[in-house]
Design an enzyme around this catalytic site. Structure first.
Site, PDB file in Angstrom:
ATOM      1  N   TYR A 180       0.826  -1.220   0.000  1.00 30.57           N
ATOM      2  CA  TYR A 180       0.000   0.000   0.000  1.00 30.57           C
ATOM      3  C   TYR A 180       0.861   1.271   0.000  1.00 30.57           C
ATOM      4  CZ  TYR A 180      -4.091  -2.939   1.074  1.00 30.57           C
ATOM      5  OH  TYR A 180      -5.106  -3.874   1.031  1.00 30.57           O
TER       6      TYR A 180
ATOM      7  N   ASP B  46      -2.016 -10.901   8.692  1.00 32.14           N
ATOM      8  CA  ASP B  46      -1.288 -12.058   8.169  1.00 32.14           C
ATOM      9  C   ASP B  46       0.196 -12.026   8.506  1.00 32.14           C
ATOM     10  OD1 ASP B  46      -3.359 -13.495   6.114  1.00 32.14           O
ATOM     11  OD2 ASP B  46      -3.711 -11.357   6.285  1.00 32.14           O
TER      12      ASP B  46
ATOM     13  N   HIS C 286       4.971  -6.315  -4.464  1.00 36.20           N
ATOM     14  CA  HIS C 286       3.550  -6.616  -4.574  1.00 36.20           C
ATOM     15  C   HIS C 286       2.713  -5.390  -4.289  1.00 36.20           C
ATOM     16  CE1 HIS C 286       4.046  -6.743  -0.283  1.00 36.20           C
ATOM     17  NE2 HIS C 286       2.748  -6.869  -0.096  1.00 36.20           N
TER      18      HIS C 286
ATOM     19  N   TYR D 285     -11.423  -0.669  -0.040  1.00 33.55           N
ATOM     20  CA  TYR D 285     -11.455  -0.279   1.375  1.00 33.55           C
ATOM     21  C   TYR D 285     -10.158   0.406   1.766  1.00 33.55           C
ATOM     22  CZ  TYR D 285      -8.309  -3.581   3.883  1.00 33.55           C
ATOM     23  OH  TYR D 285      -7.223  -4.244   4.412  1.00 33.55           O
ATOM     24  N   ARG D 286      -9.162   0.334   0.876  1.00 29.94           N
ATOM     25  CA  ARG D 286      -7.814   0.799   1.209  1.00 29.94           C
ATOM     26  C   ARG D 286      -7.023   0.699  -0.078  1.00 29.94           C
ATOM     27  NH1 ARG D 286      -4.683  -3.058   5.504  1.00 29.94           N
ATOM     28  NH2 ARG D 286      -2.859  -1.802   5.970  1.00 29.94           N
TER      29      ARG D 286
HETATM   30  C1  EUG Z   1      -4.419  -9.250   3.010  1.00 28.40           C
HETATM   31  C2  EUG Z   1      -5.627  -8.899   3.575  1.00 28.40           C
HETATM   32  C3  EUG Z   1      -6.009  -7.579   3.555  1.00 28.40           C
HETATM   33  C4  EUG Z   1      -5.187  -6.616   2.972  1.00 28.40           C
HETATM   34  C5  EUG Z   1      -3.980  -6.974   2.421  1.00 28.40           C
HETATM   35  C6  EUG Z   1      -3.597  -8.308   2.457  1.00 28.40           C
HETATM   36  C7  EUG Z   1      -4.073 -10.664   3.029  1.00 28.40           C
HETATM   37  C8  EUG Z   1      -3.079 -11.224   2.366  1.00 28.40           C
HETATM   38  C9  EUG Z   1      -8.148  -8.002   4.429  1.00 28.40           C
HETATM   39  O1  EUG Z   1      -7.182  -7.124   4.058  1.00 28.40           O
HETATM   40  O2  EUG Z   1      -5.615  -5.327   2.958  1.00 28.40           O
HETATM   41  C10 EUG Z   1      -2.794 -12.648   2.457  1.00 28.40           C
END
Ligand code: EUG
Length: 616
Positions: A154, A214, A457, A538-539
């Site tokens: 992000y 995560d 990524h 959402y972001r």
């Molecule tokens: C993930 C989940 C997110 C996000 C970026 C990555 C998961 C990666 C639910 O939000 O904003 C495996």
């Protein structure tokens, strides 16, 4: 290009430990995990971490001269101490997850040198944050606060306006200020990572869980302020925060919620971390995904330890997708799912092994579906299409009763199969998932970056209804566009009862200009195509903030105009993170700062027009 051995030497240097007073280090218990992950990443690198800079250094903030900038920095050194003010004039080092840069985005999607700061400063206290804010107002230099800078995928630590001064709050403001066993809450500073909060709670011996995303290296505060998601029943991070201390863009200090009411004899209010809205408008929302203030303290609720059981459900056909979503919805709405489960495509079972795509497939372009099938057959899940990771909570009897309802519901999808941690090999991803589901922060998720060399990524993160028909529409759009731009599709769906976050992870080689061009093109088209169907993010990554913000344009951009009104009232000089989340202060508006899909150079890379944009 450095030799293989140079890369592996660099990659095997140990990662700093938390105990070495490195606030963003790795806990001792994870030393081997970090060593393995780092070696794996470096063994996949073909380019150095750092290349000589080609543009003038440091990149100056807009609307200033070298002389004015130097004088302003001298003043700041005087106030914070020379050691706490670093000019960003050295080579840019991308590093890796645990040793990440605070000077730029390690996962650059524009040119590496484009989204850089002019300097990084390290305040040690709320007063010093205020001092930096006063300084910025005096010199009209934009500042860009980061908690730790691990908002990966992000934008990381990169400021939206190149040449801003990054305010790295985390390095010296990294204390867990309070852990309260009776109210099951805590208060943290910006530099407290999930790893650190977890360790500190273990030290107290209290039976309390944290909730982590995560990956565990990020800032607890930073993630909640960006409305991140975790996987225990407290997974909606912003909803489970309570109380803030905020430095406003004028330098004034504010406490929200019950924190506004002084406790006895001037003590902090005893329910600052216990009752969220207190009295009057609920102001906390103003300080997340915004540029309206710098949060220096934030309270969080902690979940009492409970029994838990992790499981995985596999589904054989790609077309089971709608049906799975329909099954999940009532289970989520009725609270049978206590947390936010994840649904992934089976290709992620391959990626999360940390093996490079080349191991599985040597052809060009996307991995064909039949190859995914063939490779999945070699994995414990077998040749399936979708993989669901869930966890149930409570005592044994209640978990069993929940499991029986879930088994019955999923049995309606023909060929679905349940797998449990004990059925799977010790190195299978489910064991990492089981930790995250019970509030133990991990590192495993970085492994799937190894899919391509020099892996970077970018997340695309739309919200859609939890309904099979919408899930199908969004999935088809995303899949078709990934095909068009030549990317493997890595969908991760975090599914709640009423909406789901369809996260796709666009993995690209950051040394490959064509891959960057394609990733950018893909992202721009995804935003537009999903918005047309009514699905919004959402972001998002800082470079796509303007495009995403514009999709929330009902009634002639009423929301944007409202946000601007607030911005101008709170930050009349426009010094705080201009452009963050698509909110531009008056001084920047209408001067071409917004990035549209057309802001590309000849190579198709986002270009901020470094020369023309130097003047406001
Ligand atoms: C993930 C989940 C997110 C996000 C970026 C990555 C998961 C990666 C639910 O939000 O904003 C495996």
């Amino acid at each position: 290009m450095p030799s293989e051995s140079t890369l592996s030497v660099r990659g095997s240097k140990p990662t700093p430990l938390l105990s070495e007073a490195s606030h963003d280090g790795i806990p001792k218990r994870m030393e081997q995990d970090a060593k393995r992950a780092k070696e794996l990443l470096y063994s996949n690198a073909t380019v150095p971490d750092s290349i000589p800079r080609q543009r003038e250094v440091p990149r100056l903030p807009p609307n200033t001269t070298r002389e004015k900038f130097d004088a302003a920095m001298a003043e700041l050194r005087e106030r914070l101490g020379a050691a706490n003010v670093e000019i960003n004039d050295k080579p840019l080092v991308d590093g890796w997850y645990m040793e990440h840069p605070n000077t730029h985005d390690a996962f650059h999607i524009a040119h590496q040198e484009d989204m850089v700061c002019s300097a990084v400063v390290y305040p040690s206290s709320t007063e010093e944050v205020q001092a930096v804010v006063f300084w910025a107002n005096k010199h009209l230099i934009p500042i860009y606060p980061i908690s730790m800078g691990r908002n990966i995928g992000y934008g990381g630590a990169a400021p939206r306006v190149p040449g801003s001064v990054v305010l790295d709050l985390g390095r010296r403001m990294n204390k867990v200020l309070k852990i309260d066993g009776s109210s099951a809450s805590c208060m943290v500073e910006p530099g407290v990572s999930y790893y650190k909060l977890y360790e500190e709670i273990q030290k107290t011996g209290l039976p309390l869980w944290i909730d982590c995303p995560d990956l565990g290296g990020g800032s607890v505060m930073g993630n909640a302020l960006d409305r991140g998601v975790g996987y225990t029943p407290y997974g909606d991070h912003f909803s489970y925060h309570c109380g803030m201390e905020v430095v406003l863009p004028t330098g004034e200090l504010l406490r929200t919620g019950m924190g506004a009411l002084p406790g006895k004899d001037g003590a902090d209010n005893p329910v600052w971390e216990s009752f969220q809205p207190a009295y009057g408008p609920y102001s906390d929302g103003m300080f997340c995904q915004s540029n309206y203030g710098i949060v220096t303290k934030m309270g969080f609720w902690l979940m009492p330890d409970t029994g838990h059981k992790t499981y995985m459900v596999t589904f054989p056909r790609d077309d089971d997708f709608e049906h799975i979503v329909e099954v999940v919805r009532p289970l989520a709405q009725s609270g049978i799912f206590g947390n936010i489960p994840q649904l992934r495509h089976v290709i992620q079972e391959l990626a999360v092994t940390g093996e490079n795509k080349r191991k599985w497939y040597q052809g060009k372009g996307r991995m064909p579906r039949d190859v995914i099938s063939k490779c999945a057959s070699t994995q414990p899940c077998g040749d399936v299409a979708w993989v669901f990771y869930g966890c149930q909570y409570g005592d044994e009897i209640s978990i069993e009763s929940q499991m029986s309802k879930i088994r019955t519901a999923f049995a309606t999808v023909k060929g679905s199969k349940f797998l449990y941690p004990d059925d799977l090999p010790k190195d299978h991803y489910i064991h990492s998932r089981s930790k995250v589901f019970s509030g133990v922060p991990v590192l495993r998720e970085v492994d799937w970056l190894n899919w391509v060399p020099n892996a970077a990524h970018l997340f695309f993160s739309p919200i859609t209804p939890t309904r099979g028909k919408d899930a199908r529409i969004v999935h088809n759009i995303i899949d078709t566009l990934h095909q068009k731009w030549g990317f493997d599709l890595f969908p991760t769906l975090t599914i709640s009862g009423r909406e789901m976050h369809y996260i796709t992870n666009i993995v690209y080689d950051r040394s490959d200009l064509d891959a960057k061009r394609r990733a950018t093109g893909l992202m721009c088209e995804l935003i537009a195509a999903c918005a047309k169907e009514g699905y919004g993010e959402y972001r998002t990554h800082i470079l796509f903030a303007d495009q995403v913000a514009a999709t929330y344009g009902w009634n002639n951009q009423a929301l944007r105009r409202f946000n601007e009104t607030v911005k101008d009232a709170l930050d009349p000089n426009g010094i705080l993170a201009p452009g963050r989340n698509g909110i531009w202060p008056r001084a920047y508006r209408g001067k071409g700062w917004e990035i549209t899909a057309n802001n590309r150079d000849a190579q198709g890379i986002f270009s901020l027009g470094s020369e023309t944009k130097s003047k406001l």
